[in-house]
Design a protein around this motif. Structure first.
Motif, PDB file in Angstrom:
ATOM      1  N   LEU A 465      -0.512  -4.136   1.394  1.00  0.00           N
ATOM      2  CA  LEU A 465       0.365  -2.973   1.423  1.00  0.00           C
ATOM      3  C   LEU A 465      -0.237  -1.924   2.349  1.00  0.00           C
ATOM      4  O   LEU A 465      -1.371  -1.485   2.149  1.00  0.00           O
ATOM      5  N   ALA A 466       0.531  -1.519   3.364  1.00  0.00           N
ATOM      6  CA  ALA A 466       0.097  -0.480   4.296  1.00  0.00           C
ATOM      7  C   ALA A 466       1.304   0.406   4.603  1.00  0.00           C
ATOM      8  O   ALA A 466       1.606   0.703   5.750  1.00  0.00           O
ATOM      9  N   THR A 467       1.990   0.819   3.551  1.00  0.00           N
ATOM     10  CA  THR A 467       3.313   1.447   3.681  1.00  0.00           C
ATOM     11  C   THR A 467       3.283   2.957   3.746  1.00  0.00           C
ATOM     12  O   THR A 467       4.339   3.584   3.802  1.00  0.00           O
ATOM     13  N   GLY A 468       2.105   3.580   3.727  1.00  0.00           N
ATOM     14  CA  GLY A 468       2.039   5.030   3.857  1.00  0.00           C
ATOM     15  C   GLY A 468       2.289   5.758   2.547  1.00  0.00           C
ATOM     16  O   GLY A 468       2.339   5.161   1.468  1.00  0.00           O
ATOM     17  N   GLY A 469       2.448   7.079   2.640  1.00  0.00           N
ATOM     18  CA  GLY A 469       2.584   7.927   1.468  1.00  0.00           C
ATOM     19  C   GLY A 469       4.018   8.305   1.155  1.00  0.00           C
ATOM     20  O   GLY A 469       4.963   7.659   1.600  1.00  0.00           O
ATOM     21  N   PHE A 470       4.168   9.417   0.397  1.00  0.00           N
ATOM     22  CA  PHE A 470       5.493   9.826  -0.064  1.00  0.00           C
ATOM     23  C   PHE A 470       5.764  11.302   0.218  1.00  0.00           C
ATOM     24  O   PHE A 470       6.489  11.967  -0.516  1.00  0.00           O
ATOM     25  N   ALA A 471       5.186  11.837   1.299  1.00  0.00           N
ATOM     26  CA  ALA A 471       5.301  13.263   1.578  1.00  0.00           C
ATOM     27  C   ALA A 471       6.691  13.691   1.999  1.00  0.00           C
ATOM     28  O   ALA A 471       6.959  14.890   2.119  1.00  0.00           O
ATOM     29  N   ALA A 505       5.119  -2.197 -10.744  1.00  0.00           N
ATOM     30  CA  ALA A 505       5.864  -3.242 -11.433  1.00  0.00           C
ATOM     31  C   ALA A 505       5.132  -4.574 -11.382  1.00  0.00           C
ATOM     32  O   ALA A 505       5.313  -5.423 -12.264  1.00  0.00           O
ATOM     33  N   ALA A 506       4.287  -4.755 -10.365  1.00  0.00           N
ATOM     34  CA  ALA A 506       3.502  -5.989 -10.248  1.00  0.00           C
ATOM     35  C   ALA A 506       2.172  -5.906 -10.982  1.00  0.00           C
ATOM     36  O   ALA A 506       1.371  -6.830 -10.901  1.00  0.00           O
ATOM     37  N   GLY A 507       1.928  -4.783 -11.704  1.00  0.00           N
ATOM     38  CA  GLY A 507       0.713  -4.658 -12.499  1.00  0.00           C
ATOM     39  C   GLY A 507      -0.367  -3.797 -11.892  1.00  0.00           C
ATOM     40  O   GLY A 507      -1.474  -3.714 -12.434  1.00  0.00           O
ATOM     41  N   ALA A 508      -0.094  -3.107 -10.768  1.00  0.00           N
ATOM     42  CA  ALA A 508      -1.120  -2.308 -10.092  1.00  0.00           C
ATOM     43  C   ALA A 508      -1.298  -0.960 -10.772  1.00  0.00           C
ATOM     44  O   ALA A 508      -0.363  -0.374 -11.327  1.00  0.00           O
ATOM     45  N   ALA A 509      -2.500  -0.435 -10.678  1.00  0.00           N
ATOM     46  CA  ALA A 509      -2.810   0.899 -11.191  1.00  0.00           C
ATOM     47  C   ALA A 509      -2.535   1.933 -10.107  1.00  0.00           C
ATOM     48  O   ALA A 509      -2.731   1.672  -8.911  1.00  0.00           O
ATOM     49  N   LEU A 510      -2.087   3.112 -10.515  1.00  0.00           N
ATOM     50  CA  LEU A 510      -1.852   4.224  -9.605  1.00  0.00           C
ATOM     51  C   LEU A 510      -2.766   5.371  -9.992  1.00  0.00           C
ATOM     52  O   LEU A 510      -2.984   5.641 -11.176  1.00  0.00           O
ATOM     53  N   VAL A 511      -3.289   6.072  -8.980  1.00  0.00           N
ATOM     54  CA  VAL A 511      -4.217   7.170  -9.241  1.00  0.00           C
ATOM     55  C   VAL A 511      -3.891   8.364  -8.351  1.00  0.00           C
ATOM     56  O   VAL A 511      -3.434   8.211  -7.214  1.00  0.00           O
ATOM     57  N   THR A 672      -0.396  12.683   1.181  1.00  0.00           N
ATOM     58  CA  THR A 672      -0.531  12.449  -0.251  1.00  0.00           C
ATOM     59  C   THR A 672      -1.791  11.630  -0.488  1.00  0.00           C
ATOM     60  O   THR A 672      -1.907  10.494  -0.019  1.00  0.00           O
ATOM     61  N   MET A 673      -2.739  12.213  -1.221  1.00  0.00           N
ATOM     62  CA  MET A 673      -4.032  11.552  -1.440  1.00  0.00           C
ATOM     63  C   MET A 673      -3.956  10.429  -2.469  1.00  0.00           C
ATOM     64  O   MET A 673      -4.762   9.506  -2.454  1.00  0.00           O
ATOM     65  N   GLY A 674      -3.004  10.513  -3.415  1.00  0.00           N
ATOM     66  CA  GLY A 674      -2.908   9.516  -4.466  1.00  0.00           C
ATOM     67  C   GLY A 674      -2.148   8.288  -4.033  1.00  0.00           C
ATOM     68  O   GLY A 674      -1.452   8.270  -3.010  1.00  0.00           O
ATOM     69  N   GLY A 675      -2.263   7.223  -4.823  1.00  0.00           N
ATOM     70  CA  GLY A 675      -1.548   5.990  -4.512  1.00  0.00           C
ATOM     71  C   GLY A 675      -2.075   4.833  -5.334  1.00  0.00           C
ATOM     72  O   GLY A 675      -2.559   5.006  -6.462  1.00  0.00           O
ATOM     73  N   VAL A 676      -2.005   3.638  -4.755  1.00  0.00           N
ATOM     74  CA  VAL A 676      -2.462   2.424  -5.420  1.00  0.00           C
ATOM     75  C   VAL A 676      -3.984   2.430  -5.492  1.00  0.00           C
ATOM     76  O   VAL A 676      -4.665   2.663  -4.494  1.00  0.00           O
ATOM     77  N   ALA A 677      -4.511   2.171  -6.682  1.00  0.00           N
ATOM     78  CA  ALA A 677      -5.968   2.164  -6.868  1.00  0.00           C
ATOM     79  C   ALA A 677      -6.572   0.908  -6.251  1.00  0.00           C
ATOM     80  O   ALA A 677      -6.089  -0.202  -6.466  1.00  0.00           O
ATOM     81  N   ILE A 678      -7.652   1.084  -5.463  1.00  0.00           N
ATOM     82  CA  ILE A 678      -8.340  -0.042  -4.823  1.00  0.00           C
ATOM     83  C   ILE A 678      -9.839   0.080  -5.043  1.00  0.00           C
ATOM     84  O   ILE A 678     -10.353   1.141  -5.411  1.00  0.00           O
ATOM     85  N   ASN A 679     -10.538  -1.017  -4.785  1.00  0.00           N
ATOM     86  CA  ASN A 679     -12.003  -0.977  -4.770  1.00  0.00           C
ATOM     87  C   ASN A 679     -12.479  -1.023  -3.321  1.00  0.00           C
ATOM     88  O   ASN A 679     -11.686  -0.970  -2.382  1.00  0.00           O
ATOM     89  N   SER A 710      -2.861   3.897  -0.526  1.00  0.00           N
ATOM     90  CA  SER A 710      -3.935   3.744  -1.508  1.00  0.00           C
ATOM     91  C   SER A 710      -4.436   5.102  -1.970  1.00  0.00           C
ATOM     92  O   SER A 710      -4.219   6.130  -1.315  1.00  0.00           O
ATOM     93  N   GLY A 711      -5.117   5.118  -3.102  1.00  0.00           N
ATOM     94  CA  GLY A 711      -5.637   6.359  -3.645  1.00  0.00           C
ATOM     95  C   GLY A 711      -7.078   6.205  -4.075  1.00  0.00           C
ATOM     96  O   GLY A 711      -7.585   5.097  -4.259  1.00  0.00           O
ATOM     97  N   GLY A 712      -7.755   7.349  -4.249  1.00  0.00           N
ATOM     98  CA  GLY A 712      -9.125   7.351  -4.737  1.00  0.00           C
ATOM     99  C   GLY A 712     -10.164   7.740  -3.721  1.00  0.00           C
ATOM    100  O   GLY A 712     -11.282   8.129  -4.099  1.00  0.00           O
TER     101      GLY A 712
END
Length: 744
Positions: A465-471, A505-511, A672-679, A710-712
């Motif tokens: 996923l490289a779809t950008g933010g929601f600003a 919806a696919a089980g990902a965490a958002l932060v 937008t700094m938040g998004g999908v949580a990654i390591n 992504s977020g974090g």
């Protein structure tokens, strides 16, 4: 009838003449010849008269009926004939397909296509009244194509140099055509279906492949980097495997494609895929917000006194302590390699500047000319075009992420059956709106049957996923950060964050969704001061020496402090607006060509004298001169700046730094700094009961994220210049991981 009568008269005259000429040994008298001549003249005069009258009637008809009406009737007639031929062709294709499926069955590697157009009884192509609808559709398509050509011409310097739209770019994919009647039938079938969807949905269509080893969604910087990295890693892996099979070691010494970890699953036999890397972009062109980036990309700059420790400290300080240390570590450590990657693909940056919140100069940029985003994107788009393993699909949006718990026809699970959320494929749909969002909005994503557009399923080994933010999504902003929702944005209309709901919806965490960055300076266009979308007045304008002055001509903040601090000071001003002022040398470093562009757009004005600048700002000349003299004295070391500023690039001395450049600026929603949580491996973390990471570090196998989606990393406030760096660093990590681990 008149033409018919004239013809008959002409024939009569001819016969009479022939009779006269055939009289044996007899010469026609002069009286007879005169009679014949008179008979010949009258009909031709009559024909000429009828022609003139007919031509006049045609002109009158053309004047009375607009040309589009006449052309529309012609197009309708042509469309009717085309529709009838198409209906006959569809009948033959359906009969052929039915026979083929009953005898041979469907291929397990074929694309599963789910058109949401109702029953065949409602098919506009098969309807007996289809001709009028199809004729209107053809006219609308022509009008839209003309309008799109104008838009493309106007925006060409912002988007890809490649002219292809709505289709694949790169080498041929999984199957190639060959001669033979069966292939001809398949070609006719494909053409029939494509034409049908073009008439129904009025957008370019492209053959969606049935499978891809890696699917990258998003055509900005993070997506292009991930796609290129994945393709190059596949090439390296193939070369290494070939060398091993021949008993020799690979000549490549690169280790950039070695993933940190593939999750511990045992490698299995990689399935066959039709495409190596499928790059999907919902807009008609690649680019996104990355093409608009203007200040630069951060990277370690030891020549300017930088160090990894200092860089990490600046990132953590800017983020207010909320940045994930492992993400910051990866960002800083791999920043030099990020610059090398860009340079290797034709995007070398030859300038270095210092932005707000940085302890030392480390923002690499261009020295005048085009903005840095366009330099990067144009080079990488060309590299993507030349990469044979990458196919680009423009004008399609992500509708759903398919995992092992809900896999359907054409999908196969990953080797790790213990992970029920492993990604096995995606559903794509043509982007139906001007911002490419309507086909993949959360509402239609949760209810696929509500979408009138066809769905295409693509089996894949990994998804990035490289779809950008929601600003640019006012509704989402209102729900997570209401204070930001009232401001204008610098983002294009495509920045709506639809993939966040799909990932969840696919089980990902958002932060960190509430962490929305307000950029302190967006240009206020005097011709449209209330516009909801504004041009960014880049931070580089302050980095080279621009000052911020209130309506009385007074400074009120350290222009080079963190963005959130400057934005807060701007928000306290009456009307939330201020003046941005640059002197001659600052303008030269920034690039006079870019400043001239702003001036031509009406976003900035050039004042040849200090009195002209004071008049434009509406402040007394002596007061403005006193403010600039005081700033020049402090910059020269004469005193401590009352706002704590320690760096003073190119002070706008009123006696020496002419001309001056002025612009009206205001805070805008920028990032937008938040998004999908990654390591640190760009793997998406699994959500716990509340939607946040479950705390175990568990990931969703085969799902990666990079860039603003992504977020974090950035915490509560992003350090200027880190967005492009994040795209390259984590785009490369995601691409490497997806290529090496996705199909296991």
């Amino acid at each position: 009838m008149r033409r018919s009568s004239s013809t008959q008269q002409n024939r009569g005259i001819t016969i009479g003449n022939e009779q006269c000429m055939q009289r044996p040994q007899t010469r026609c008298s002069s009286a007879v010849r005169a009679t014949y001549a008179a008979h010949r003249a009258r009909p031709w005069l009559l024909v000429l008269l009828v022609s003139v009258v007919g031509f006049g009637l045609l002109i009158a008809l053309w004047t009375w009926l607009p040309p589009s009406t006449v052309l529309g009737a012609t197009a309708q007639a042509q469309a009717q004939a085309q529709a009838q031929a198409q209906a006959q062709q569809n009948t033959r294709v359906r009969a052929h397909s039915s026979h083929s499926s009953s005898s041979t069955g469907a291929s397990s590697d074929s694309s599963l296509r789910l058109p949401r157009t109702g029953s065949s009884a409602n098919d506009p192509i098969a309807s007996p009244h289809a001709s009028v609808a199809v004729g209107s559709s053809l006219l609308r398509q022509a009008q839209q194509q003309l309008q799109q050509q104008k838009v493309n011409h106007q925006q060409q310097h912002h988007y890809s140099l490649d002219g292809g739209r709505g289709g694949f770019r790169g080498a041929a994919g999984g199957s190639s055509g060959s001669s033979g009647s069966s292939n001809s039938a398949k070609s006719m079938s494909s053409s029939a279906v494509t034409n049908q969807h073009e008439q129904q949905h009025e957008h370019p269509q492209a053959a969606v492949p049935p499978s891809a080893q890696v699917v990258v969604v998003g055509g900005g910087l993070a997506g292009l980097v991930a796609a290129l990295q994945a393709a190059e890693c596949m090439t390296e892996a193939e070369a290494a495997a070939s060398a091993a099979s021949h008993g020799s070691s690979s000549s490549s010494s690169s280790t950039s494609c070695t993933p940190v970890s593939c999750g511990g699953s045992a490698p299995g036999r990689a399935p066959a895929y039709a495409v190596g890397v499928l790059l999907v972009e919902k807009m008609p062109k690649l680019g996104g917000n990355s093409a608009k980036a203007s200040s630069g990309i951060n990277a370690l700059y030891r020549e300017g006194g930088d160090s990894e420790e200092l860089f990490r400290s600046d990132v953590a300080s800017s983020g207010g302590g909320a940045s994930k240390p492992e993400l910051v570590e990866a960002l800083v450590r791999y920043s030099p390699a990020a610059l090398s990657f860009l340079a290797a693909h034709g995007a070398a940056l030859n300038g270095v500047t210092r932005l707000g919140g940085h302890s030392v100069p480390r923002t690499h940029t261009v020295a005048g000319g085009a903005n840095v985003g366009w330099v990067l994107m144009s080079a990488l788009m060309e590299a993507v075009k030349k990469q044979p393993r990458i196919k680009v699909l423009e004008g399609y949006a992500l509708r759903r992420i398919v995992n092992t718990s809900e896999q359907g026809e054409g999908f196969s699970a990953h080797g790790d059956d213990k992970n029920p959320h492993a990604v096995t494929g995606v559903e794509l749909a043509p982007a139906g709106g001007p911002d490419g969002a309507s086909a993949s909005s959360p509402s239609t994503a949760s209810d696929p049957a509500s979408s009138p557009l066809p769905l295409f399923r693509v089996r894949c080994g990994a998804l990035v996923l490289a779809t950008g933010g929601f600003a640019a999504n006012k509704e989402l902003l209102q729900s997570v950060q209401p204070d930001a929702a009232v401001l204008a944005t610098t983002n294009g209309p495509w920045a709506r964050g639809e993939s966040l709901a799909l990932a969840a919806a696919a089980g990902a965490a958002l932060v960190g969704l509430e962490d929305v960055q307000i950029h302190p300076t967006g240009f206020v266009d005097p011709a449209d001061p209330g516009a909801g979308t504004k041009f960014l007045a880049p931070e580089k304008l302050r980095g080279v020496g621009g000052l911020l002055l209130d309506d009385q001509g007074n400074r009120f903040v350290d222009e080079l402090t963190r963005r959130d601090v400057v934005a807060a000071a701007m928000m306290r001003l009456p009307g939330r607006t201020a003046w941005l002022l640059l002197g001659r040398d600052a303008g030269t470093e920034y690039g006079t060509g870019a400043l001239d562009f702003y001036c031509k757009r009406g976003l900035m004005r050039k004042a040849e004298t200090l009195s002209a600048a004071a008049a434009a700002m509406g402040v007394p000349l002596e007061h403005l001169k006193g403010q600039l003299d005081e700033y020049a004295r402090v910059a020269a070391g004469g005193d401590v700046d009352p706002y704590g500023k320690r760096i003073f690039p190119h002070p706008p001395d009123p006696d020496q730094q002419l001309p001056l450049y002025l612009a009206r600026v205001t805070p805008v929603v920028h990032y937008t700094m938040g998004g999908v949580a990654i390591n640190e491996r760009a793997e998406v973390l699994r959500a716990g009961p509340g939607g946040a990471p479950d705390g175990s570090g568990a990931t969703i196998k085969g799902l990666y994220a990079a860039g603003e989606v992504s977020g974090g990393l950035h915490g509560h406030n992003r350090l200027g210049g880190n967005s492009l760096l994040e795209c390259v660093v984590f785009g490369r990590i995601a691409g490497s991981q997806a290529a090496a681990c996705g199909s296991r």
